[in-house]
Design a protein around this motif. Structure first.
Motif, short mmCIF file in Angstrom:
data_model
loop_
_atom_site.label_atom_id
_atom_site.label_comp_id
_atom_site.label_asym_id
_atom_site.label_seq_id
_atom_site.Cartn_x
_atom_site.Cartn_y
_atom_site.Cartn_z
N TYR A 182 12.42 -0.50 -4.07
CA TYR A 182 11.93 -1.50 -5.04
C TYR A 182 12.99 -1.85 -6.08
O TYR A 182 12.66 -2.30 -7.18
CB TYR A 182 10.63 -0.98 -5.68
N LYS A 209 11.40 -5.94 0.48
CA LYS A 209 10.63 -6.38 -0.69
C LYS A 209 11.27 -7.60 -1.36
O LYS A 209 10.69 -8.21 -2.24
CB LYS A 209 10.49 -5.24 -1.72
N PHE A 261 4.34 -4.04 -7.29
CA PHE A 261 2.92 -3.74 -7.08
C PHE A 261 2.42 -2.99 -8.30
O PHE A 261 3.22 -2.49 -9.11
CB PHE A 261 2.73 -2.91 -5.80
N ASN A 314 6.60 4.87 -4.81
CA ASN A 314 5.46 4.25 -4.15
C ASN A 314 4.50 5.38 -3.77
O ASN A 314 4.96 6.35 -3.17
CB ASN A 314 5.93 3.52 -2.87
N MET A 347 3.37 -5.12 -0.27
CA MET A 347 4.55 -5.33 -1.12
C MET A 347 5.52 -6.37 -0.57
O MET A 347 6.74 -6.25 -0.68
CB MET A 347 5.31 -4.00 -1.34
N THR A 376 -0.31 -5.58 -4.47
CA THR A 376 1.02 -6.18 -4.53
C THR A 376 0.98 -7.37 -5.48
O THR A 376 -0.02 -8.11 -5.51
CB THR A 376 1.41 -6.70 -3.12
#
Ligand code: PMP
Length: 364
Positions: free
Chosen positions: A196, A222, A303, A168, A38, A342
């Motif tokens: 994220y 990220k 991702f 995740n 990621m 990713t």
């Protein structure tokens, strides 16, 4: 008096629950199209790289960093829109913050609760700190099972709850109302982990002031700073001043402080990269859903989780073709035959898609 010599071994001294763990596995990736962790695939503009070079050349690395990271915190505030009265705690990655939280709340018998499948470090860090881990299964489509979660909260009375938002490795954003119900029902602290956030359509930061037992955690990993190791926890002073006691004094180095401060002054560059990644996610998702035998799950992260027959063989096929993604098959039962890729640059994703199609064809 004669003493019996004792043989000291790791097995005789290390706590059994640590011996039972497997270290977090990071596979070698040199030479691969790296789509397993990621990361943001883009470089910074040349002018900004030049500025960073100067900045790091002039940095006082003979000195300890500013333990309070005063400047960096100002820059984080300027891009984060915290409700008034909210404070920040910085971590060497958000992994470290998970550990600080667990250390603080690990009274004997205390429970750390999360959902499954989710980020594996919640369970691992519960083991590090002697907390009892409880994982509540998600539904088949990876939504929160609200009733099962509320029942588990009532039964287990968790001291600490982690919800990754988006989650995740599944990529979806849980229903916000269900998360609110969980915060309201929890007798302990709820941490909404927004690793994220840059790719998602919602956040709990605006709700921080509404709940006494809510903290929001984010990482810059990220957004293009995975190599700097920088995460933060946002919440009320009452919580953070206690947690600060467990933060090691110089956990964010001189260079990460300087570089992250500079990059946050160019937040627009990072946001534009995140926007490209979101567009590329849409494209990747639409191509994946045309590949026969592939079921891709909706994603609000950088991702995409997908299911494919013979996932481990497909994963190996991709590796042989120079593309590294994450194999989740064989981990949690809900992730049988699941792989996670990713979102890379269009060129990287094209290589991934070609390697995937070829691997599927070869096994057909
Ligand atoms: N939370 C979640 C949900 C994650 O997926 C990750 C990284 N995989 C982290 C936290 C930790 O990120 P970092 O330590 O790089 O800040």
């Amino acid at each position: 008096m004669s003493s019996v010599p004792t043989i000291v071994t790791p097995q005789s001294l290390i706590r059994p629950e640590i011996q039972a763990l497997h270290a977090y596995h990071v596979p070698p990736s040199v030479g691969f199209v790296k789509l397993d962790a990621m990361e943001n695939p883009y470089f910074l503009p040349q002018s900004l790289r030049q500025e960073l070079a100067q900045l790091t050349a002039d940095a006082a690395i003979n000195r300890y960093p500013d333990a309070g990271a005063y400047d960096l915190k100002l820059h984080i505030r300027s891009v984060t829109n915290l409700p008034s009265g909210m404070d920040l705690l910085l971590g060497n990655g958000s992994d470290e913050i998970i550990q600080v939280l667990a250390l603080a709340l690990a009274k004997p018998g205390a429970v750390l609760l999360s959902v499954e499948p989710s980020f594996v470090m919640y369970k691992m860090i519960a083991a590090f700190t002697g907390m009892r881990y409880v994982g509540v299964p998600l539904t088949q489509d990876f939504s929160l099972d609200l009733q099962a979660t509320l029942d588990a909260i009532k039964r287990e009375q968790p001291a600490l709850v982690f919800l990754a938002y988006p989650n995740n490795p599944t990529g979806n954003l849980f229903d916000a109302e269900a998360v609110r119900r969980i915060i309201e029902a929890t007798p302990g602290l709820v941490v909404v982990d927004e690793a994220y956030y840059a790719f998602a359509s919602d956040s709990f930061i605006p709700h921080l002031a509404r709940y006494d037992n809510l903290l929001v955690m984010r990482t810059f990993s990220k957004l293009g700073m995975a190599g700097l190791r920088l995460g933060f926890l946002a919440g009320s002073k009452a919580w953070l001043e206690q947690l600060e006691k467990l933060r090691l004094p110089y956990n964010v180095g001189v260079l990460p402080q300087l570089v992250a401060s500079k990059l946050l002054q160019h937040h627009d560059v990072l946001l534009a990269q995140a926007e490209s990644i979101k567009q590329e996610r849409t494209r990747l998702m639409s191509v994946l859903s045309t590949i026969r035998g592939v079921k891709a799950f909706p994603s609000e992260a950088n991702f995409i989780l997908f299911r494919v027959a013979k996932a481990t063989q497909i994963f190996e096929g991709l590796k042989q073709r120079g593309v590294l993604i994450k194999n989740l098959n064989g981990g949690h039962p809900a992730l049988a035959d699941c792989l996670r890729v990713t979102v890379g640059s269009p060129e990287e994703d094209a290589k991934f898609l070609a390697a995937l199609q070829n691997s599927i064809n070869q096994l057909a």
